[in-house]
Write a protein that holds these residues in place. Sequence first.
Motif, short mmCIF file in Angstrom:
data_model
loop_
_atom_site.label_atom_id
_atom_site.label_comp_id
_atom_site.label_asym_id
_atom_site.label_seq_id
_atom_site.Cartn_x
_atom_site.Cartn_y
_atom_site.Cartn_z
N UNK A 85 0.83 -1.18 0.00
CA UNK A 85 0.00 0.00 0.00
C UNK A 85 0.88 1.25 0.00
N UNK A 86 0.23 2.40 -0.08
CA UNK A 86 0.98 3.66 -0.23
C UNK A 86 1.10 4.45 1.07
N UNK A 87 0.66 3.88 2.14
CA UNK A 87 0.69 4.63 3.39
C UNK A 87 2.14 4.86 3.84
N UNK A 88 2.33 5.91 4.61
CA UNK A 88 3.65 6.24 5.14
C UNK A 88 4.12 5.13 6.07
N UNK A 89 5.41 4.93 6.12
CA UNK A 89 5.96 3.92 7.03
C UNK A 89 5.94 4.39 8.47
N UNK A 90 5.67 5.68 8.70
CA UNK A 90 5.63 6.22 10.06
C UNK A 90 4.29 6.89 10.29
N UNK A 91 3.66 6.52 11.37
CA UNK A 91 2.39 7.14 11.76
C UNK A 91 2.60 7.87 13.09
N UNK A 92 2.44 9.18 13.09
CA UNK A 92 2.60 9.99 14.29
C UNK A 92 1.31 9.91 15.12
N UNK A 93 1.46 9.58 16.37
CA UNK A 93 0.31 9.51 17.29
C UNK A 93 0.25 10.69 18.25
N UNK A 94 1.06 11.69 18.01
CA UNK A 94 1.06 12.92 18.80
C UNK A 94 1.23 12.66 20.29
N UNK A 99 2.85 14.81 27.45
CA UNK A 99 3.86 15.33 28.37
C UNK A 99 3.16 16.21 29.42
N UNK A 100 3.22 15.82 30.69
CA UNK A 100 2.51 16.59 31.72
C UNK A 100 3.12 17.98 31.97
N UNK A 111 3.49 19.79 12.76
CA UNK A 111 3.77 18.43 13.23
C UNK A 111 5.03 18.42 14.10
N UNK A 112 5.11 17.43 14.97
CA UNK A 112 6.26 17.35 15.86
C UNK A 112 7.55 17.07 15.09
N UNK A 113 8.67 17.38 15.71
CA UNK A 113 9.98 17.22 15.07
C UNK A 113 10.25 15.76 14.71
N UNK A 114 9.85 14.84 15.58
CA UNK A 114 10.06 13.42 15.29
C UNK A 114 9.33 13.04 14.01
N UNK A 115 8.08 13.43 13.89
CA UNK A 115 7.29 13.10 12.70
C UNK A 115 7.92 13.70 11.45
N UNK A 116 8.33 14.95 11.53
CA UNK A 116 8.91 15.60 10.35
C UNK A 116 10.17 14.86 9.88
N UNK A 117 11.02 14.47 10.81
CA UNK A 117 12.24 13.74 10.45
C UNK A 117 11.89 12.37 9.86
N UNK A 118 10.98 11.68 10.48
CA UNK A 118 10.59 10.35 9.99
C UNK A 118 9.93 10.43 8.62
N UNK A 119 9.13 11.45 8.39
CA UNK A 119 8.50 11.61 7.08
C UNK A 119 9.53 11.93 6.00
N UNK A 120 10.56 12.70 6.35
CA UNK A 120 11.65 12.96 5.39
C UNK A 120 12.39 11.66 5.06
N UNK A 121 12.63 10.85 6.10
CA UNK A 121 13.30 9.56 5.88
C UNK A 121 12.45 8.66 4.99
N UNK A 122 11.15 8.64 5.23
CA UNK A 122 10.24 7.84 4.41
C UNK A 122 10.29 8.30 2.95
#
Length: 162
Positions: A85-94, A99-100, A111-122
């Motif tokens: 399928x064409x879905x991203x290999x990373x799904x951000x769950x926010x 964080x309390x 989007x969070x920094x982790x998601x942005x980096x992972x989406x670039x890698x994808x």
Amino acid sequence: MNLKNQVEWALHCCSVMASLPEGRYLSTRSLSEFHGVPKEYLGKALQGLSKAGLVHTTLGPSGGYRLARPAQAITFLEVVEAVEGRKSTFQCNEIRANNPCRPKGLCDDKPCAVARIMWRADEAWRQTLAAVTLADLQETLQEDVPADLLKRSFDWLMERAG
């Protein structure tokens, strides 16, 4: 990231089909026997390739599968997406929102920094796969695999091709 086994199987099957003479087809049974994989699961991968328009299929005693386009016109990415399928290999769950100590709404405008980096890698991974065709694979196999093994394999497959 773990891809389904069927991705590997589909790529190997496409490699084999890339060498088929015009008008010849390989059955799921022959392909599964050649690669030593379960016919039922391989059939699902081949159906995905068919739905994506990467292979032609025909029914009957001499039926089976063959590439729908020349090997140089089919990329690894197309095969992977046909099976996975064409879905991203990373799904951000926010989870950053959990964080309390984080003030409510902090950085919620992007989007969070982790998601942005992972989406670039994808995207980089997809670009790499999009740049490699089945014809490129054929060239690599010609270099890596002894000619006599390629010939024996081709002959074995042609004995079973419809």
